[in-house]
Design a protein around this motif. Structure first.
Motif, PDB file in Angstrom:
ATOM      1  N   TYR A 179       0.828  -1.215   0.000  1.00 27.06           N
ATOM      2  CA  TYR A 179       0.000   0.000   0.000  1.00 27.06           C
ATOM      3  C   TYR A 179       0.864   1.268   0.000  1.00 27.06           C
ATOM      4  CZ  TYR A 179      -2.851   3.741   1.997  1.00 27.06           C
ATOM      5  OH  TYR A 179      -3.458   4.948   2.229  1.00 27.06           O
ATOM      6  N   ASN A 180       1.730   1.405   0.986  1.00 22.32           N
ATOM      7  CA  ASN A 180       2.566   2.605   1.083  1.00 22.32           C
ATOM      8  C   ASN A 180       3.645   2.640   0.000  1.00 22.32           C
ATOM      9  OD1 ASN A 180       1.610   3.999   3.625  1.00 22.32           O
ATOM     10  ND2 ASN A 180       2.024   1.961   4.442  1.00 22.32           N
ATOM     11  N   HIS A 181       4.179   1.482  -0.357  1.00 22.09           N
ATOM     12  CA  HIS A 181       5.242   1.430  -1.367  1.00 22.09           C
ATOM     13  C   HIS A 181       4.757   1.980  -2.699  1.00 22.09           C
ATOM     14  CE1 HIS A 181       8.573  -0.070  -3.775  1.00 22.09           C
ATOM     15  NE2 HIS A 181       7.691  -0.639  -4.574  1.00 22.09           N
ATOM     16  N   ASN A 182       3.550   1.628  -3.115  1.00 24.78           N
ATOM     17  CA  ASN A 182       3.036   2.089  -4.406  1.00 24.78           C
ATOM     18  C   ASN A 182       2.880   3.600  -4.440  1.00 24.78           C
ATOM     19  OD1 ASN A 182       2.915  -0.573  -5.281  1.00 24.78           O
ATOM     20  ND2 ASN A 182       0.778  -0.830  -4.696  1.00 24.78           N
ATOM     21  N   VAL A 183       2.377   4.179  -3.340  1.00 26.52           N
ATOM     22  CA  VAL A 183       2.187   5.632  -3.287  1.00 26.52           C
ATOM     23  C   VAL A 183       3.532   6.352  -3.329  1.00 26.52           C
ATOM     24  CG1 VAL A 183       1.369   7.524  -1.848  1.00 26.52           C
ATOM     25  CG2 VAL A 183      -0.014   5.470  -2.081  1.00 26.52           C
ATOM     26  N   LEU A 184       4.483   5.900  -2.526  1.00 28.04           N
ATOM     27  CA  LEU A 184       5.779   6.575  -2.450  1.00 28.04           C
ATOM     28  C   LEU A 184       6.571   6.418  -3.751  1.00 28.04           C
ATOM     29  CD1 LEU A 184       6.684   5.584   1.205  1.00 28.04           C
ATOM     30  CD2 LEU A 184       5.936   7.818   0.375  1.00 28.04           C
ATOM     31  N   LYS A 185       6.412   5.287  -4.406  1.00 31.70           N
ATOM     32  CA  LYS A 185       7.083   5.092  -5.695  1.00 31.70           C
ATOM     33  C   LYS A 185       6.547   6.075  -6.734  1.00 31.70           C
ATOM     34  CE  LYS A 185       7.959   1.600  -9.250  1.00 31.70           C
ATOM     35  NZ  LYS A 185       7.701   0.196  -9.678  1.00 31.70           N
ATOM     36  N   MET A 186       5.237   6.258  -6.776  1.00 32.23           N
ATOM     37  CA  MET A 186       4.654   7.218  -7.717  1.00 32.23           C
ATOM     38  C   MET A 186       5.044   8.648  -7.353  1.00 32.23           C
ATOM     39  SD  MET A 186       0.669   7.644  -8.932  1.00 32.23           S
ATOM     40  CE  MET A 186       0.656   6.008  -9.683  1.00 32.23           C
ATOM     41  N   ALA A 187       5.166   8.933  -6.050  1.00 31.83           N
ATOM     42  CA  ALA A 187       5.583  10.272  -5.627  1.00 31.83           C
ATOM     43  C   ALA A 187       7.000  10.567  -6.100  1.00 31.83           C
ATOM     44  CB  ALA A 187       5.493  10.385  -4.107  1.00 31.83           C
ATOM     45  N   GLU A 188       7.886   9.589  -6.034  1.00 31.80           N
ATOM     46  CA  GLU A 188       9.262   9.788  -6.517  1.00 31.80           C
ATOM     47  C   GLU A 188       9.284  10.046  -8.019  1.00 31.80           C
ATOM     48  OE1 GLU A 188      11.833   6.623  -5.368  1.00 31.80           O
ATOM     49  OE2 GLU A 188      12.314   7.571  -3.450  1.00 31.80           O
ATOM     50  N   GLN A 189       8.472   9.316  -8.763  1.00 26.15           N
ATOM     51  CA  GLN A 189       8.403   9.548 -10.202  1.00 26.15           C
ATOM     52  C   GLN A 189       7.916  10.970 -10.498  1.00 26.15           C
ATOM     53  OE1 GLN A 189       5.869   6.407 -11.616  1.00 26.15           O
ATOM     54  NE2 GLN A 189       7.466   4.840 -11.485  1.00 26.15           N
ATOM     55  N   TRP A 190       6.926  11.420  -9.759  1.00 29.59           N
ATOM     56  CA  TRP A 190       6.388  12.766  -9.961  1.00 29.59           C
ATOM     57  C   TRP A 190       7.448  13.815  -9.629  1.00 29.59           C
ATOM     58  CZ3 TRP A 190       5.678  16.999  -6.813  1.00 29.59           C
ATOM     59  CH2 TRP A 190       4.843  18.017  -7.283  1.00 29.59           C
ATOM     60  N   MET A 191       8.219  13.618  -8.564  1.00 30.31           N
ATOM     61  CA  MET A 191       9.263  14.574  -8.191  1.00 30.31           C
ATOM     62  C   MET A 191      10.353  14.655  -9.260  1.00 30.31           C
ATOM     63  SD  MET A 191       9.792  14.238  -4.059  1.00 30.31           S
ATOM     64  CE  MET A 191      10.000  12.460  -4.071  1.00 30.31           C
ATOM     65  N   ASN A 192      10.659  13.538  -9.881  1.00 29.94           N
ATOM     66  CA  ASN A 192      11.653  13.548 -10.960  1.00 29.94           C
ATOM     67  C   ASN A 192      11.152  14.336 -12.172  1.00 29.94           C
ATOM     68  OD1 ASN A 192      13.448  11.974  -9.462  1.00 29.94           O
ATOM     69  ND2 ASN A 192      12.588  10.055 -10.249  1.00 29.94           N
ATOM     70  N   GLU A 193       9.847  14.302 -12.404  1.00 27.18           N
ATOM     71  CA  GLU A 193       9.263  15.027 -13.534  1.00 27.18           C
ATOM     72  C   GLU A 193       9.030  16.500 -13.214  1.00 27.18           C
ATOM     73  OE1 GLU A 193       5.715  12.917 -14.379  1.00 27.18           O
ATOM     74  OE2 GLU A 193       6.739  11.089 -15.065  1.00 27.18           O
ATOM     75  N   HIS A 194       8.933  16.850 -11.926  1.00 25.54           N
ATOM     76  CA  HIS A 194       8.685  18.236 -11.509  1.00 25.54           C
ATOM     77  C   HIS A 194       9.777  18.660 -10.532  1.00 25.54           C
ATOM     78  CE1 HIS A 194       4.793  16.571 -12.728  1.00 25.54           C
ATOM     79  NE2 HIS A 194       4.474  17.798 -13.105  1.00 25.54           N
ATOM     80  N   PRO A 195      10.910  19.104 -11.034  1.00 29.02           N
ATOM     81  CA  PRO A 195      12.011  19.469 -10.126  1.00 29.02           C
ATOM     82  C   PRO A 195      11.682  20.640  -9.213  1.00 29.02           C
ATOM     83  CG  PRO A 195      12.487  20.122 -12.392  1.00 29.02           C
ATOM     84  CD  PRO A 195      11.267  19.278 -12.450  1.00 29.02           C
ATOM     85  N   ASN A 196      10.807  21.554  -9.675  1.00 29.80           N
ATOM     86  CA  ASN A 196      10.415  22.707  -8.867  1.00 29.80           C
ATOM     87  C   ASN A 196       9.106  22.379  -8.150  1.00 29.80           C
ATOM     88  OD1 ASN A 196      10.557  25.222  -7.764  1.00 29.80           O
ATOM     89  ND2 ASN A 196       9.924  26.320  -9.615  1.00 29.80           N
ATOM     90  N   HIS A 197       9.218  21.642  -7.042  1.00 30.54           N
ATOM     91  CA  HIS A 197       8.023  21.110  -6.404  1.00 30.54           C
ATOM     92  C   HIS A 197       8.001  21.410  -4.914  1.00 30.54           C
ATOM     93  CE1 HIS A 197      11.025  17.806  -5.947  1.00 30.54           C
ATOM     94  NE2 HIS A 197      10.565  17.839  -4.703  1.00 30.54           N
ATOM     95  N   ARG A 198       6.806  21.211  -4.325  1.00 28.80           N
ATOM     96  CA  ARG A 198       6.609  21.307  -2.884  1.00 28.80           C
ATOM     97  C   ARG A 198       5.742  20.133  -2.445  1.00 28.80           C
ATOM     98  NH1 ARG A 198       5.646  27.552  -0.914  1.00 28.80           N
ATOM     99  NH2 ARG A 198       7.633  28.407  -1.656  1.00 28.80           N
ATOM    100  N   LEU A 199       6.137  19.513  -1.351  1.00 27.53           N
ATOM    101  CA  LEU A 199       5.435  18.321  -0.869  1.00 27.53           C
ATOM    102  C   LEU A 199       4.623  18.660   0.370  1.00 27.53           C
ATOM    103  CD1 LEU A 199       8.165  15.527  -1.182  1.00 27.53           C
ATOM    104  CD2 LEU A 199       6.212  15.922  -2.683  1.00 27.53           C
ATOM    105  N   TYR A 200       3.395  18.123   0.395  1.00 32.28           N
ATOM    106  CA  TYR A 200       2.514  18.211   1.560  1.00 32.28           C
ATOM    107  C   TYR A 200       2.161  16.772   1.938  1.00 32.28           C
ATOM    108  CZ  TYR A 200       2.132  23.076   0.087  1.00 32.28           C
ATOM    109  OH  TYR A 200       2.412  24.370  -0.288  1.00 32.28           O
TER     110      TYR A 200
END
Length: 297
Positions: free
Chosen positions: A96-117
């Motif tokens: 459950y948590n692994h899938n979410v965090l893996k997708m979050a890492e992919q999104w961060m790689n695509e959006h270098p200028n990002h902010r996480l909540y």
């Protein structure tokens, strides 16, 4: 081969573990039933807000509002993207948590200028261990999703968006497709697009009534859109909570099944050791009796 005492101790250990997994399965089952009812009770509110925004946009096609501003003047390199990541507070829920965090890492790689909540303790620990900066953390929100907690998240997001600290906001959560399938989903929260509200099909004979918005259409949207965003975040929190409990149920069921198989194998091993010990004792008794008869002769 282990002796009988060691096998008995291992059998007792596996039995204790099985009691824990069975208890966690029942707890997750109860929480899942409660959260499903909560989601069903709040869906009419969310869909009513969606319908209201659609009616406003239908009557005012030329309306311009900051919540619908795509900020197209900014290039991709200048745009600041925010992501709400919803994880769990506890483990033992499969992937459950692994899938979410893996997708979050992919999104961060695509959006270098990002902010996480980040919502959830495991997400906070994950990003902290990798020294990834987090704009804001919402602790222990996922265990008891309420509209008030969703409003706290949405108010922080909307404030940053309206003050141009964010140009777009997306939310990452887990959607429960059915009892056997869950998928990590990413949806755009802000800016809103007319297409997502115009996609609703309206019958041809529907009466297009006139509506009056006081004091102004912009003021009405200022009130309605934050509630819509809050409702969307609340729905994502409840969906994630349902998915987490369902994933934990599946993991605990699998653990209990494995414990039952292990107990069956250990019982066979124990019986073999016990049978070998009995055979050894009988052999020793018979051998001793033969030796005594030889001495008498």
């Amino acid at each position: 081969m282990a002796n009988a005492r060691e096998i008995q101790e291992r059998i007792k250990s596996v039995q204790d573990t099985r009691k824990i997994t069975n208890a966690m399965y029942l707890i997750s089952s109860t929480k899942l039933t409660k959260s499903k009812k909560l989601l069903a009770d709040t869906e009419p509110y969310f869909y009513t807000l969606q319908s209201l925004i659609h009616r406003i946009l239908r009557h005012l096609p030329e309306l311009h509002h900051p919540y619908f501003d795509p900020r197209s003047e900014k290039t991709n390199g200048d745009r600041i993207c925010g992501l709400i990541v919803i994880t769990g507070d506890k483990g033992m829920a499969g992937a459950y948590n692994h899938n979410v965090l893996k997708m979050a890492e992919q999104w961060m790689n695509e959006h270098p200028n990002h902010r996480l909540y980040v919502v959830g303790e495991l997400g906070r620990q994950y990003f902290a261990s990798r020294q990834i900066p987090v704009e804001e953390q919402f602790h222990y929100t996922v265990q008891n999703p309420t509209m008030n907690r969703a409003r706290l998240i949405s108010s922080a997001i909307i404030e940053d968006y309206m003050e141009h600290r964010l140009d777009e906001v997306e939310i990452l959560y887990t959607q429960m497709i059915n009892s056997m399938k869950m998928e990590a989903q990413m949806e755009q929260l802000l800016p809103l697009t007319r297409e997502e509200f115009d996609s609703a099909t309206i019958p041809a004979d529907t009466y297009h009534e006139e509506i009056q918005m006081i004091p102004s259409p912009s003021a009405v949207l200022d009130h309605v859109v934050p509630n819509y965003v809050t409702g969307f975040i609340f729905g994502a929190l409840v969906e994630s909570f349902c998915s987490e409990q369902n994933a934990r149920m599946m993991a605990m069921q699998s653990a209990s099944d494995n414990a039952n198989k292990l107990l069956a194998d250990l019982s066979i091993a124990y019986n073999r050791v016990r049978q070998a010990a009995i055979t050894q004792e009988i052999t020793e008794v018979v051998g001793g009796a033969k030796a005594q008869r030889k001495k008498r002769r």
